[in-house]
Design a protein around this motif. Structure first.
Motif, PDB file in Angstrom:
ATOM      1  N   ALA A 271       0.966  -1.153  -0.099  1.00  0.00           N
ATOM      2  CA  ALA A 271      -0.036   0.122  -0.133  1.00  0.00           C
ATOM      3  C   ALA A 271       0.814   1.305   0.024  1.00  0.00           C
ATOM      4  O   ALA A 271       0.329   2.079  -0.403  1.00  0.00           O
ATOM      5  CB  ALA A 271      -0.939   0.030   1.139  1.00  0.00           C
ATOM      6  N   SER A 272       2.046   1.340   0.544  1.00  0.00           N
ATOM      7  CA  SER A 272       2.943   2.288   0.585  1.00  0.00           C
ATOM      8  C   SER A 272       3.605   2.629  -0.878  1.00  0.00           C
ATOM      9  O   SER A 272       4.134   4.009  -0.978  1.00  0.00           O
ATOM     10  CB  SER A 272       4.151   1.925   1.704  1.00  0.00           C
ATOM     11  N   GLY A 273       3.413   1.847  -1.809  1.00  0.00           N
ATOM     12  CA  GLY A 273       3.884   1.984  -2.835  1.00  0.00           C
ATOM     13  C   GLY A 273       5.514   1.552  -3.165  1.00  0.00           C
ATOM     14  O   GLY A 273       6.068   1.651  -4.301  1.00  0.00           O
ATOM     15  N   ALA A 274       6.142   1.096  -2.089  1.00  0.00           N
ATOM     16  CA  ALA A 274       7.505   0.747  -2.141  1.00  0.00           C
ATOM     17  C   ALA A 274       7.988  -0.180  -3.556  1.00  0.00           C
ATOM     18  O   ALA A 274       9.077  -0.026  -3.832  1.00  0.00           O
ATOM     19  CB  ALA A 274       7.977   0.185  -0.872  1.00  0.00           C
ATOM     20  N   TRP A 275       6.829  -1.091  -3.782  1.00  0.00           N
ATOM     21  CA  TRP A 275       7.341  -2.137  -4.815  1.00  0.00           C
ATOM     22  C   TRP A 275       6.509  -1.634  -6.158  1.00  0.00           C
ATOM     23  O   TRP A 275       6.441  -2.579  -7.186  1.00  0.00           O
ATOM     24  CB  TRP A 275       6.759  -3.436  -4.519  1.00  0.00           C
ATOM     25  N   ASP A 276       6.222  -0.467  -6.286  1.00  0.00           N
ATOM     26  CA  ASP A 276       5.557   0.104  -7.581  1.00  0.00           C
ATOM     27  C   ASP A 276       6.530  -0.347  -8.743  1.00  0.00           C
ATOM     28  O   ASP A 276       7.738   0.315  -8.487  1.00  0.00           O
ATOM     29  CB  ASP A 276       5.022   1.416  -7.652  1.00  0.00           C
ATOM     30  N   LEU A 277       5.929  -0.637  -9.760  1.00  0.00           N
ATOM     31  CA  LEU A 277       6.802  -0.948 -10.920  1.00  0.00           C
ATOM     32  C   LEU A 277       7.223   0.525 -11.806  1.00  0.00           C
ATOM     33  O   LEU A 277       8.318   0.562 -12.303  1.00  0.00           O
ATOM     34  CB  LEU A 277       6.130  -1.725 -12.168  1.00  0.00           C
TER      35      LEU A 277
END
Length: 279
Positions: A271-277
């Motif tokens: 949810a934090s976006g740390a793994w966003d592509l």
């Protein structure tokens, strides 16, 4: 309730490797609790480097307690001698309490633990294995984004522990009563294989994440690519053999609550976006 006197309370708690996964969490929690903190690393104004003893004294002077996180790993060759020398200097400068982060299942780390105990300080040992945060605050970040986690871990099960739990245990030991002499082996609440981890990460992200077991030879090339010490390969071979495939009550004993779960970590980090592509 804490054990230090009012005058002693004005002295800071030293946090080594304060830019690391546990160090920055320990420093943040101490600050939030109103404790004076001296957070040090190679890049802070008060410079601290485990490999440069000339930086030690300035970091230690005036501190009342210290959190010791040795990098790259307490089980590596020469680590025991280094942390032992640091602990002795700390005690000679009036530091009375030391909390040491150690490795669960690492025979090599036991010598480091003993060296710190021999300093004469009040010592608390925290033994941990794989951190949840390795999957987004370390070299596995790119692997998760790419959808493929490659490690020489076979089918070993690990009780993945959250770095926030480690930090809270450390803060309790640095500031509270009843922790001197304790060894806290900290784990999460479940055993998970890396296949399980990949599945839970995939569920949190809504896309497929695979775990691909590698040989030691294959993984040596990965470590070289990332500029990481090959000693890590020897460490993986030792601790990913199933020896840590059991749960402990370290978090509960230290904090009076259950440890955080990997599934919550995966969902919150996704949810934090740390793994966003796109990053």
């Amino acid at each position: 309730m804490t054990t230090h006197t009012q005058s002693n309370a004005a002295k800071p708690v030293l946090v080594t490797v304060a830019s690391g996964k546990t160090g920055r969490r320990v420093a943040a929690r101490l600050t939030a609790a109103g404790e004076p903190v001296r957070a040090v690393s190679r890049s802070t104004p008060t410079r601290f480097d485990w490999e440069d003893q000339s930086t030690w004294r300035h970091a230690l002077e005036g501190a009342r307690a210290a959190y010791l996180c040795f990098v790259p790993d307490l089980g590596f060759r020469g680590a025991a001698e280094t942390v032992g020398a640091f602990a002795r200097l700390a005690v000679s400068l009036g530091v009375s309490r030391l909390v040491l982060l150690s490795g669960r299942g690492e025979e090599g780390a036991l010598a480091g633990e003993q060296a710190v105990r021999a300093s004469g300080a009040e010592v608390t040992i925290i033994r941990a294995s794989w951190f949840n945060q390795n999957f987004h605050e370390d070299f596995l970040l790119d692997s998760v984004r790419a959808g493929e986690i490659a490690l020489p871990a076979g089918d070993a099960a690990e009780p993945f522990v959250d770095a926030d739990d480690i930090a809270e245990v450390a803060v309790a030991a640095l500031t509270g009563d009843g922790h001197a002499g304790e060894v806290y082996e900290v784990t999460g609440p479940r055993l998970l294989t890396f296949h399980d981890v990949a599945k839970e990460l995939g569920q949190a992200l809504g896309r497929e994440i695979r775990y691909v077991p590698q040989t030691s030879e294959q993984y040596a090339a990965v470590l070289t690519e990332y500029g990481l010490p090959l000693d890590l390969l020897e460490l993986f071979d030792r601790i990913l053999d199933g020896r840590n495939a059991s749960l402990t009550d370290g978090v509960r004993r230290a904090l009076g609550r259950e440890p955080r779960d990997f599934g919550d970590y995966a969902r919150n980090t996704a949810a934090s976006g740390a793994w966003d592509l796109s990053l």
